[in-house]
Design an enzyme around this catalytic site. Structure first.
Site, PDB file in Angstrom:
ATOM      1  CG  LEU A 111      -2.325  -0.596   0.986  1.00 48.69           C
ATOM      2  CD1 LEU A 111      -2.238  -2.099   0.768  1.00 48.69           C
ATOM      3  CD2 LEU A 111      -3.255  -0.298   2.155  1.00 48.69           C
ATOM      4  CD  GLU A 134      -1.868 -19.205  25.585  1.00 52.55           C
ATOM      5  OE1 GLU A 134      -1.162 -20.114  26.052  1.00 52.55           O
ATOM      6  OE2 GLU A 134      -3.022 -18.965  25.970  1.00 52.55           O
ATOM      7  N   GLY A 135       3.597 -18.095  25.262  1.00 49.59           N
ATOM      8  CA  GLY A 135       4.963 -18.567  25.022  1.00 49.59           C
ATOM      9  C   GLY A 135       5.581 -17.859  23.843  1.00 49.59           C
TER      10      GLY A 135
END
Length: 388
Positions: A348, A373-374
């Protein structure tokens, strides 16, 4: 992987909702840091809060593959909303399904699955991220027989003290699963898991984080100041908290992979559409090999990420070990997603970095998928250990 007719129907229903109710409003929610309560109720009506929860407990009774499909579609509409839905499904629902007793499931899991409650998971602390074994938040059991300021006349209770950090839905959630230390001398075996209503006295939202992205999902620091809960809110037995916390990470990582793919897919589609409309040197920029090849690479990487996600979900649905495969799916999908969003911005040009166009927002939203989550480094450690 080919979707079943039922999975296709569910995907299409959630996609329609996400594109009609989430996508058109995501930019405004981002700017105003708005938590879209009404839209969450619409997703609850679709069954998105309890995908894997059995029907007799108020859920949809489906599998992790379907959960991944649903999360991808929600994330394609709005990343922050998908995070709140993901946390409720896994780890919160997943932990209660596996370790909760019948009374806990009836009191907490059923309203969570039906969308009457939103869940939060309190594991991370200000000094503890990836090393979950170093928690300092404590839970002390007290009883009516004890004397002094910690005694209670209302039966056995636990008193929780400590601080939890980066808690998704810490403010807007209704119930949290909290991992706390019950035996300071027992290391990993000294942690326990608890159900804590966010309305409980002593559960305090200390602050809301001003984040890079995902502004439609609150992330809070929670102070537990002599927070009292009934003893029956202990999940499983004392000492099982570390095991319980880690048990849901496989499903959670599959969910993060799905979110990553959904957000990146929307950025990719925006870039693809723009490339076919934007004319440069007498032709659509899509026809320039520099642009077309970049988009071809993105399409290939997204499909590869999706198949890794499906593979990990299929293993979990079959009851087979998938720690390595879930880590691979999260690692590849989250890092691919950032690359795809970067390509979308590049496609863009100047419009890619302004808020009038959606790709800069999606780029900000997707970046955290390599962290929660890690982290990506943790996923690599898990994969490395599996190869040893």
């Amino acid at each position: 992987m080919l979707l079943t007719p039922d999975q296709t129907m569910i995907r299409d229903a959630v996609r329609d909702f996400a594109q009609q109710e989430l996508w058109p409003n995501a930019a405004q929610w981002d700017k105003a840091h708005t938590f879209p309560h009404e839209v969450h109720q619409g997703l609850a009506a679709l069954g998105a809060y309890g995908i894997c929860v059995p029907e007799d407990l108020g859920g949809a009774g489906l599998d992790y593959t379907t959960l991944a499909i649903v999360l991808e579609e929600i994330a394609a509409g709005d990343g922050g909303t998908s995070t709140a839905i993901s946390v409720t499904n896994c780890p919160v629902n997943a932990i209660l399904m596996r370790y909760g007793n019948d009374a806990q499931k009836k009191q907490w899991l059923t309203p969570l699955a039906q969308g009457q409650m939103l869940g939060a998971f309190c594991l991370t602390e200000p000094h503890v991220g990836s090393d979950a074994s170093a928690l300092r938040t404590t839970a002390t059991r007290v009883s009516a027989s004890q004397e002094g300021p910690t005694a209670t006349k209302q039966g056995d209770e636990y008193v929780i003290n400590g601080v939890k950090q980066f808690i998704t839905s810490g403010k807007n959630g209704h119930v949290a699963i909290v991992i706390a230390v019950t035996d300071k001398g027992a290391g990993k075996k000294g942690m326990s898991a608890f159900i804590v209503p966010t309305s409980a006295p002593g559960y305090q939202v200390a602050r809301l984080e001003d984040k890079l992205g995902q502004h439609s999902s609150d992330t809070a620091q929670i102070n537990f100041d002599n927070c009292r809960i009934p003893a029956e809110n202990l999940i499983g037995s004392e000492g099982e908290g570390y095991k319980i916390a880690l048990s849901a990470l496989e499903g959670g990582r599959i969910g993060i992979a799905a979110q990553s793919i959904g957000m990146a897919r929307s950025a990719f589609q925006a870039a693809l559409h723009y490339s076919k409309e934007r004319v440069s040197f007498g032709t659509a920029i899509f026809n320039h090999q520099a642009v077309g090849f970049r988009l071809a690479d993105c399409a290939t990487q997204l499909e590869a990420a999706r198949q890794l996600m499906y593979h990990a979900a299929a293993l979990r649905d079959a009851g087979l070990p998938c720690l390595k495969e879930a880590a691979m799916a999260k690692l590849f999908a989250s890092e691919t997603a950032e690359q795809v969003c970067s390509v979308a911005i590049q496609t863009l040009g100047g419009y890619g970095v302004v808020s009038d166009f959606p790709v800069e927002r999606i780029y900000r939203d997707v970046r955290v998928c390599q962290i929660y989550e890690g982290t990506s480094d943790v996923q690599k450690i898990i994969i490395q250990r599996a190869l040893a």
